[in-house]
Design an enzyme around this catalytic site. Sequence first.
Site, mmCIF file in Angstrom:
data_model
loop_
_atom_site.group_PDB
_atom_site.id
_atom_site.type_symbol
_atom_site.label_atom_id
_atom_site.label_comp_id
_atom_site.label_asym_id
_atom_site.label_seq_id
_atom_site.Cartn_x
_atom_site.Cartn_y
_atom_site.Cartn_z
ATOM 1 N N GLU A 1 -5.825 -45.209 34.259
ATOM 2 C CA GLU A 1 -4.618 -44.529 33.753
ATOM 3 C C GLU A 1 -3.445 -45.509 33.714
ATOM 4 O OE1 GLU A 1 -4.103 -41.069 36.277
ATOM 5 O OE2 GLU A 1 -5.218 -39.833 34.859
ATOM 6 N N GLU B 1 -11.696 -37.235 32.928
ATOM 7 C CA GLU B 1 -11.331 -36.503 34.142
ATOM 8 C C GLU B 1 -11.007 -35.074 33.745
ATOM 9 O OE1 GLU B 1 -8.262 -38.146 36.613
ATOM 10 O OE2 GLU B 1 -9.302 -40.062 36.911
#
Length: 651
Positions: free
Chosen positions: A191, A271
């Site tokens: 991320e 995710e």
Amino acid sequence: MKGVTLINFGLVFLYVISGNAIEQAPPLGKRSFTIDYENDCFLKDGETFRYISGSIHYFRVLPSEWRDRLRKLRMAGFNAVQTYVEWASHEPEPDAYNFEGMLDVEEFIRIAQEEDLLVILRLGPYIDAERDMGGLPYWLLRKNKDMRLRTSDPTFLKEVDDWFVNVMFPKVEPLLYANGGPVIMMQVENEYGSYPSCDYAYTAHLRSLYRKAFGDSVLLFTTDGDGVGYLKCGKIQDVFSTIDFGTGVNLEKAFGSQRLFQPRGPLVNSEYYPGWLDHWGEPHSTVDAKKVAQFLDDMLSLNASVNMYMFHGGTSFGFGAGSNLGSKFLVCPTSYDYDAPLSEAGDPTEKYWMLRNVTQKYLPLPPGDVPPPSPKYSYGKVQMTVLGSVLQLATVLQSVNATWPLTFEELSVSSGLVLYETIIPFRTPDPARLTISDIHDRGYVFVDQHYVGVVSREASLFDLPLQSLPNQTLSVLVESQGRVCFGPNINDFKGLTTRPTLEDRELKNWRMTPIPVTHTKRLSSALSNLRKKLEEQPLVHAELRGTPQGGMSFYRGSFVIPDEVDHPQDTFLKLNGWRKGIVWVNGFNLGRYWPEVGPQLTLYVPRGILKNGTNSVLVLEQEVSPCALPSNCFVTLQDKHEIAGPTPFSN
Ligand SMILES: *[C@@H]1O[C@H](CO)[C@@H](O)[C@H](O)[C@H]1NC(C)=O
Ligand SMILES: *[C@@H]1O[C@H](CO)[C@@H](O)[C@H](O)[C@H]1NC(C)=O
Ligand SMILES: *[C@@H]1O[C@H](CO)[C@@H](O)[C@H](O)[C@H]1NC(C)=O
């Protein structure tokens, strides 16, 4: 471009046993995992492929339970497992590596393969994961206090290069799919688009490390939030872009943002959140099981590949848990249950069965039964007795002197507690204002060993009134509650990070004593030295020199597990009447407890750390023990987990 090419090893490969059927695995040189950009899908050995994967972190589950958890994942119809690799655990001090026991990541990957799962690896180096410092080693901040983490700062890159190229990559190489192992994909950074540095030179450097080590033999990917703002800095040229999001978002819009940066190839949610993380003091997070199942169905019907974060959250044992810093400082609890399909103790929940009903519409369920939940047992009350206080313990420990307070990092203390002491050199008004601005994170203040109160980063309370005379000793026991794991503030130094003042005058000449709570062996030898020292004077409660209610003191007890084949069993530790602290069972640090603020009320005690016969419990209670009355001085081992207790102080 269509697919990635593979190095041909020209070897012939084996037969792999998968469930009850024996299927022929392709020869080694034909094993490939690539992307078909024309048909927007993965290709495994040249065939259209999609994965339904689940996250399980090996470092949050005892190795004795790995096979059980992985089998339950496979039996839910999932065909892959995703895990982070935590640099900080594997290299706790520079060049001192640990790949034993719960950190034997290669063994975890091999068991996954035996359980017929593919593996998606996320090496970071930064992983977030609600871990201390997002999984980065704290000593980076000792080597260079100005290190710009997660950037192309050469002092950071040097450490990453050493870790990846010399240590981690050689371990991964034989486990790659192309080499006969189960690892199909590896994530570059984590991320990164959520980190403000946006340093393309850094992510390009990481990509070239992977390419140099593995050529094109493994598929590289990135994961970012489902918005253009994240992908802008997270996208790496020539690395496959995926996104992450939970239920309730607009699917078309979410995958639309992946498409902006990755016009062709499979849709991937790396995710997918079936639950969410917790913080001390905030209600336990849950997500409705039906919605989780329905939304998975929606994604799979678009031919997306999905990884569920978490499939099994497990436990942040020891000092593993991190913290978050937004408008407030929020600390992650010990349980990482995550409201996942498998509970913290590894048991299938209602969500598990609902998800299994969805996955079997898309992938064949393997034959056989889902393993049953492990039995749980109430071993009952454990009588505790006091051992001594932290202030007393400090007298048998080594200390360091310096004009200004040193941080945990400068003292080579990864986490836990450090005692800071100074002599008050001047007369003060009555009362006087002590200011410890920006304490990291919680400081217990004593004057001549008498407890005055607490300063707290969570509460943004940095001032304390006190009464003092010249030459009295001011002591501050500082607790690290876990380094910030996400966002711009991960360089989160611990301890007294600013100069404390008394009536606006800086206090100098500090003595610092690390309390060895991070090293079980050093702790128990320090405690036995303390016992020797105290032998002449049997301990009574009033002489503890902790807090007035028996806090900042160690307590111990033991319990017996019957010598029978079906024992030991999983159990849960409840600390009624205790306030806040750390607990060890048989020398294994179970983590922190804080039932007062909730939501977690019990600690998971896995059977793997227990033994038949006598087992020991050690408690470091920081604030209030129930031990003024010996008959109240106990902890309880029960068969029920309580992680969704009341949170009376939540906003
Ligand atoms: C999913 O893949 C199948 C087989 O390749 C294809 O027929 C179908 O149109 C795809 N569905 C979507 C929504 O793309
Ligand atoms: C799963 O599907 C079966 C068959 O349709 C159904 O009987 C069962 O109730 C479902 N389980 C859950 C947890 O939804
Ligand atoms: C540190 O200072 C204290 C007085 O504050 C002194 O008693 C002690 O000997 C010093 N320790 C070292 C290691 O210099």
